[in-house]
Design an enzyme around this catalytic site. Structure first.
Site, PDB file in Angstrom:
ATOM      1  N   ALA A 166      24.596 -13.397 -14.208  1.00 24.44           N
ATOM      2  CA  ALA A 166      26.040 -13.647 -14.155  1.00 24.44           C
ATOM      3  C   ALA A 166      26.458 -14.040 -12.744  1.00 24.44           C
ATOM      4  CB  ALA A 166      26.801 -12.406 -14.624  1.00 24.44           C
TER       5      ALA A 166
ATOM      6  N   ASN B  30      33.271 -10.942 -19.557  1.00 23.43           N
ATOM      7  CA  ASN B  30      33.575 -10.969 -20.994  1.00 23.43           C
ATOM      8  C   ASN B  30      33.497  -9.545 -21.504  1.00 23.43           C
ATOM      9  OD1 ASN B  30      33.240 -11.006 -23.874  1.00 23.43           O
ATOM     10  ND2 ASN B  30      32.748 -13.188 -23.752  1.00 23.43           N
TER      11      ASN B  30
ATOM     12  N   LYS C 178      33.700  -8.277 -24.313  1.00 22.91           N
ATOM     13  CA  LYS C 178      32.969  -8.048 -25.558  1.00 22.91           C
ATOM     14  C   LYS C 178      31.453  -8.061 -25.337  1.00 22.91           C
ATOM     15  CE  LYS C 178      33.285  -9.420 -30.376  1.00 22.91           C
ATOM     16  NZ  LYS C 178      34.054 -10.264 -31.300  1.00 22.91           N
TER      17      LYS C 178
ATOM     18  N   GLN D 268      26.324  -5.203 -24.047  1.00 18.14           N
ATOM     19  CA  GLN D 268      25.217  -4.897 -23.142  1.00 18.14           C
ATOM     20  C   GLN D 268      25.109  -3.399 -22.899  1.00 18.14           C
ATOM     21  OE1 GLN D 268      23.198  -7.208 -20.593  1.00 18.14           O
ATOM     22  NE2 GLN D 268      23.098  -7.811 -22.714  1.00 18.14           N
TER      23      GLN D 268
ATOM     24  N   LYS E 202      28.943  -8.073 -10.702  1.00 16.39           N
ATOM     25  CA  LYS E 202      27.723  -7.363 -10.284  1.00 16.39           C
ATOM     26  C   LYS E 202      26.620  -7.385 -11.337  1.00 16.39           C
ATOM     27  CE  LYS E 202      29.775  -3.997  -7.092  1.00 16.39           C
ATOM     28  NZ  LYS E 202      30.079  -2.560  -6.900  1.00 16.39           N
ATOM     29  N   GLY E 203      26.927  -7.761 -12.548  1.00 17.35           N
ATOM     30  CA  GLY E 203      25.883  -7.725 -13.596  1.00 17.35           C
ATOM     31  C   GLY E 203      25.900  -6.406 -14.328  1.00 17.35           C
TER      32      GLY E 203
ATOM     33  N   GLY F 135      23.495  -5.788 -17.248  1.00 19.92           N
ATOM     34  CA  GLY F 135      22.374  -5.634 -18.186  1.00 19.92           C
ATOM     35  C   GLY F 135      21.575  -4.358 -18.027  1.00 19.92           C
ATOM     36  N   GLU F 136      21.387  -3.912 -16.805  1.00 19.82           N
ATOM     37  CA  GLU F 136      20.514  -2.760 -16.604  1.00 19.82           C
ATOM     38  C   GLU F 136      21.306  -1.465 -16.417  1.00 19.82           C
ATOM     39  OE1 GLU F 136      17.179  -4.335 -15.667  1.00 19.82           O
ATOM     40  OE2 GLU F 136      18.112  -6.259 -15.350  1.00 19.82           O
TER      41      GLU F 136
END
Lengths: 340, 743
Positions: free
Chosen positions: B514, B636, B638, B643, B706-707, B709-710
């Site tokens: 991102a 986003n 949603k 995630q 910042k992202g 996913g993790e």
């Protein structure tokens, strides 16, 4: 997977004849287990006789008050059959505890009896396994055996039968009707599956070419006081570590008849008739349940990673007897109903 | 707010309709003509040599095209560096079919090629391979004293910071302290989609590779290095993935095999791994952790020591950051962090969702719970007392850190204030209820990335960047960024990714997509915007004649002056009036090191979990999870929420069920299929509340993102383990917590 020829049988006689006409052949029902095993090269039939479309899919009343479950009726159709739900709810619960909706929609009743162990080593052709390759040795003994047997195992094999449905059937004691090259016969359910002994390659006593045509349930269904309790590593789509099927008949607080069978603990669905005898005539109390549970596991032997199953089975039996006495089936484990 | 403000809203996935209608094509679905099929044969031993491959026997079967093994593989690149992909750790990368040596069980030893998949599979089953077996070692327990600190490392790896203060002395002198060991077994990524490569032969050593990968440029780099192809002759495409979780970061042997066969047979080839073979590729390593904590009388940490030892292969020093997080998560002046590897006869581990952190987090966060109890403190209060205002590992302030707000908002949502401190104090019959919490921290990273943007006379915008999409929502957020930057509706924008013909993007990992690709997309659109402004200014009597780019804005299909929105041109009118067919721009986005260097850049979260444990039977049900996340700007709501939901699934899985079991007798994983390798199903999942704590950060990158996913996975495992302790009074330190550990 090895190449194979395929035919679709039109009736039972045709199926039996067709199979006899081929060497290494197998009947194909829903295929939910056999096809997997063929992909793993564990099963290598040269010919498949599809019996799934034989006209054996009826579930119908028997003159003696029992209920006939057609061999090719799916597990899902059987579980949700009105007669099964009303008269044999333990069977309904056991079937629904197994596999996933997709698998139950494909799997047949006869196929459920015929499914093979989930032993890791049986599934992996690169490791020795007496069941897959007699005489090669048992990798599970001394290996990772969390899902293995604590009762009735042998030095040749400690595999378990993976079915849930069959545990309820063991408690309900139907007759297995089969048809084969030498005609028809009936087998008591408790005799159908066998212990491994020194011939673990045989899961059951079917003779070569015999085909299951129906399961005939007796009238008595234990519809009031029953339980199927399944304990496993996740809440759906996992095989039982230990499961318990209980059916009780009570007069007041006294047990007048009892059925008790365990899954996940032995090479066959483990019905304990001596435990049933111990229950009869006794008050339905924690003390009775504890004594009977201890009796069932008295001769249990752990293999290392499955040692816990002995204690787990003991506690599960107590819980299942309590639930059956109270007449409150709590679905397939202690939680499903409490978490809407 | 205008109609073309898209960032921060929650539009549906723009690629959703493609996926549900079966028109999104995955690597194994490019049915180019004249395909040959490959099936891989794997070693049944963990160590030794291949003595002979009896290829002749299966080559006699009609339709079998070739058998490739070390016996006949053509001359390939000689030096290790040619095999080193962007994420290769130190050491020598595994070279499939290179030598007769077997260094791990399930090592691929041969590739059988045939006219059909079925025939290839059958021939592979028949192929006899003779082995000479040697004694192997796969048990990490035997290597407790043989750990070593790796010399090199891989992208993103940082060795533990040097110790600070005197942690051992402080620990010895403290009255309240704990010391414990935490373990978990290996885990495999197990994405739904199997690794598949379809290599289309285009003649004269020119190929297009449809691969399952999280980085098309990484695969291209690997294949051009190994097979000596030019980049022009090796296009790699990966537009959709059925999950990756890190397994697609490095090129897998399937793409090596397929490319080898295509170049040798001079025809198009597909190689697909089986589910069983998905356990022959990288994994989260089996890890042992040792934690010592001590507190001062006021509940502040007097000493923090965290050491980890995990497995790696004989040929690579796989590294991940396991313990570093512990040194920045809490304020403590006496800290020692240790990290070691031990070599076993296994394949190299590989990054798996929140690599390192997912391992170290349960270690430190269960230990913090234990320490809180030893000190008689509420676990949340204990964390407030040790809140790190500054990253002591690097002695820098955080660019932003709203973890305190995560704790507070999460606790309020969960109702943490009603929690009795004493374990085993919430009981209903044989059901014990427990509440646990934990926090997490992950890097906010940005990698160099390029993107291009092209607008055509019909007002449609096409944006390209060769990024990856493993299902996280990349298509959607990039479309949002591009559309908002140029003031267009989402429907007017198409974002395409996953093709080496596109501008270069980084691997899709580390939660950096991102920030990295998003910034590149924004920059490319701004570069295009500047060209559009110039175009507008060329028009006669342009209302924007003297405007600088920073004085204008793109809103609702118009280019207009910020201070006087009536001075505007309609974009489509402008394009048509100018007579151009299209306007195009390309741009690079680099992290602004000057701005970032003074800061520690991280995302944070706080997780609260409720469990019910059947005291008699040991069964655990997680009934509630609240996950509060501070990860900068949420692009986003949603897809970001999705995630985090996925992260909770992963954390629960690690806590309660997920483990690849090694039988050390064979040095072989035994539960290598979906039936026996347990990950949660719907019936296991609790009600999940996801909270995003507002966080402004103009230091991390221009988007302030910042992202996500993790970080969403972190804290979950420990919160559940801590809740189980609160329910039962039993502290389980060996994950996963299966029912037998609670009997």
């Amino acid at each position: 997977m090895y190449p194979f020829t395929y035919s679709r049988a039109t009736d039972v006689a045709d199926a039996v004849r067709d199979k006899a006409g081929h060497g290494a052949s197998a009947y194909l029902g829903g295929g939910t287990n056999l096809i997997d095993l063929m992909k793993y090269n564990v099963e290598q039939p040269a010919h498949l006789v599809n019996v799934a479309k034989l006209p054996l899919d009826k579930i119908e009343d028997l003159p003696d008050g029992g209920l006939r479950l057609g061999a090719t009726a799916t597990n899902a159709d059987t579980a949700w059959n009105e007669q099964v739900k009303a008269r044999y709810p333990m069977l309904n619960q056991a079937i629904l505890a197994g596999a996933s909706p997709q698998l139950r929609n494909a799997a047949t009743n006869a196929g459920n009896l015929m499914q093979r162990t989930r032993c890791y080593y049986f599934y992996d052709i690169e490791t020795p396994c007496n069941k897959r390759e007699p005489g090669s040795g048992c990798s599970a003994i001394g290996g990772y055996n969390r899902i293995h047997a604590i009762l009735g195992a042998s030095e040749a094999c400690i595999a378990t039968h993976p079915s849930d449905m069959c545990v309820a059937l063991a408690a309900l004691a139907p007759t297995v009707r089969v048809s084969g090259p030498n005609g028809e016969r009936s087998i008591a359910f408790e005799d159908f599956h066998r212990l491994p002994g020194d011939q673990p390659q045989y899961d059951n006593i079917l003779a070569e070419g015999e085909l299951i045509t129906s399961l005939d349930l007796p009238e008595k269904g234990f519809a009031k006081n029953f339980t199927y309790l399944k304990l496993r590593d996740r809440h759906s789509y996992a095989f039982a570590l230990v499961s318990v099927a209980v059916g009780l008949e009570l007069e007041g607080n006294t047990i007048t008849d009892a059925r008790l069978a365990l899954g996940g603990v032995a090479h066959k669905p483990w019905r304990d008739k001596s435990a049933e005898q111990l229950l009869k005539g006794q008050p339905a109390t924690a003390e009775t349940f504890g004594r009977v549970a201890a009796h069932v596991v008295a001769n249990a032997v752990g293999q290392g990673s499955n040692d816990f199953k002995i204690e787990l089975a003991r506690r599960a039996i107590v819980r299942a007897l309590q639930q059956a006495t109270e007449g409150r089936q709590r679905a397939t484990d202690a939680f499903l109903n409490s978490n809407p | 707010m205008s109609q073309t403000d898209h960032i921060g809203k929650g539009p549906n996935r723009v690629d959703g309709p493609l996926k549900v209608s079966g028109t999104a094509h995955y690597a194994g679905e490019f049915n180019v003509p004249n395909l040959a099929y490959g099936y891989v044969v794997n070693s049944p031993i963990a160590k030794g040599k291949v003595v002979q491959v009896h290829a002749d026997e299966v080559l006699a079967l009609p339709g079998v095209l070739a058998v490739y093994s070390h016996e006949n593989v053509p001359h390939l690149a000689w030096f290790d560096r040619s095999y080193k992909d962007l994420l290769a750790p130190g050491g020598s990368p595994f070279r499939p079919l290179h030598s007769p040596d077997i260094t791990f069980n399930q090592q691929p030893v041969a590739l059988v090629m045939a006219e059909t998949f079925e025939l290839a599979r059958y021939a592979a089953a028949l192929l006899r391979v003779d082995y000479e077996q040697e004694k192997h070692e796969t048990n990490l327990e035997t290597k407790r004293t043989e750990g070593y600190l790796p010399g090199g490392g891989k992208l993103g790896y940082a060795p533990p910071p040097p110790p600070r203060g005197n942690p051992e002395k402080a620990w010895k002198n403290a009255d309240q302290k704990i010391e414990a060991e935490y373990t978990h077994g290996a885990q495999h990524h197990n994405p739904m989609e199997l690794f598949t490569s379809t290599v289309e032969w285009l003649g004269k050593d020119k190929i297009t590779v449809y691969d399952k990968t999280q980085g098309v440029f990484n695969v291209q780099r690997y294949l051009t290095g190994v097979f000596g192809l030019s980049k022009d002759n090796c296009r790699v495409v990966s537009q959709f993935m059925g999950g990756g979780f890190g397994s697609g970061l490095r090129p897998q042997y399937s793409v090596f095999m397929a490319t080898l066969a295509a170049l040798e047979l001079k025809r198009s080839v597909r190689v697909t791994l089986t589910r069983q073979q998905m356990f022959s590729i990288g994994h989260r390593p089996n890890t042992l952790q040792f934690v010592k904590l001590a507190t001062n009388p006021d509940g502040s940490l007097a000493s923090l020591q965290h050491h980890a030892l995990h497995e790696t292969s004989l040929f690579e020093d796989y590294t991940e950051n396991v313990v570093n997080w512990s040194g920045m998560q809490y304020q403590c002046d006496n800290v020692k962090l240790g990290y070691q590897l031990a070599q076993l006869d296994v394949y190299s581990p590989q990054d798996m969702r929140a690599p390192g952190a997912a391992t170290g987090n349960p270690g430190i966060e269960i230990a913090m719970d234990e320490m809180a109890y030893a000190a008689g403190l509420d676990p949340l209060e204990f964390r407030f007392r040790n809140y790190a205002e500054r990253d002591q590992n690097v002695d820098k302030p955080f660019s932003s850190k709203k973890l305190r707000e995560c704790y507070r908002e999460g606790a309020a949502k969960f109702g943490w204030d009603k929690r009795p401190l004493e374990p085993r104090s919430m009981r209903e019959g044989h059901l014990l209820t427990g509440w646990g919490m934990a926090g997490g921290v992950w890097d906010a990273m940005q990698m160099p990335s390029r993107a291009s943007a092209r607008i055509t006379a019909d007002g449609r915008l096409l944006v390209l960047s060769g990024a990856g999409e493993n299902g996280a929502g990349t298509y959607t957020i990039m479309t949002q960024i591009a559309a908002e930057t140029l003031g267009l509706p989402l429907e007017a924008v198409t974002f395409e990714l996953g093709d080496t013909d596109q501008p270069q993007a980084p691997l899709q990992g580390g939660s950096w997509t991102a920030a990295s690709v998003g910034t590149a997309v924004k920059n490319a659109c701004d570069a295009l915007g500047e060209k559009l402004l110039k175009l507008a200014q060329k028009q006669k009597d342009s209302p924007l004649k003297d405007a600088d780019y920073d004085e204008v804005e793109f809103v609702n299909g118009q280019l207009r002056l910020r201070r006087d929105p009536d001075r505007a041109v309609v974009l489509r009118d402008l394009l048509q009036a100018s007579g151009v067919t299209q306007v195009e721009a390309e741009s690079t986005a680099l992290p602004n090191m000057l701005k970032q260097n003074g800061y520690s850049l991280h995302s944070h979260n706080a997780v609260f979990a409720e469990v019910q444990v059947d005291e008699d039977l040991g069964t655990v049900r997680v009934t509630r999870v609240v996950n509060a996340v501070a990860a900068g700007r949420i692009l986003n709501r949603k897809t970001a929420r999705s995630q985090v939901l996925g992260g909770v699934v992963w954390g629960l899985s690690m806590a309660l069920m997920e483990e690849t079991i090694m039988d050390h007798k064979f040095g072989r994983y035994v539960n290598h299929n979906y039936a026996e390798y347990h990950i949660p199903v719907n019936a296991d999942m609790p009600h999940i509340d996801v909270l995003f704590v507002h966080e402004d950060d103009d230091i991390v990158n221009p988007l302030g993102v910042k992202g996500i996913g993790e970080v969403g996975m972190l804290g979950v495992t420990a919160a559940i383990a801590n809740a189980i302790f609160h329910a039962t009074g039993k502290r389980v330190r060996d994950l996963p917590i299966m029912l037998d550990k609670l009997l």
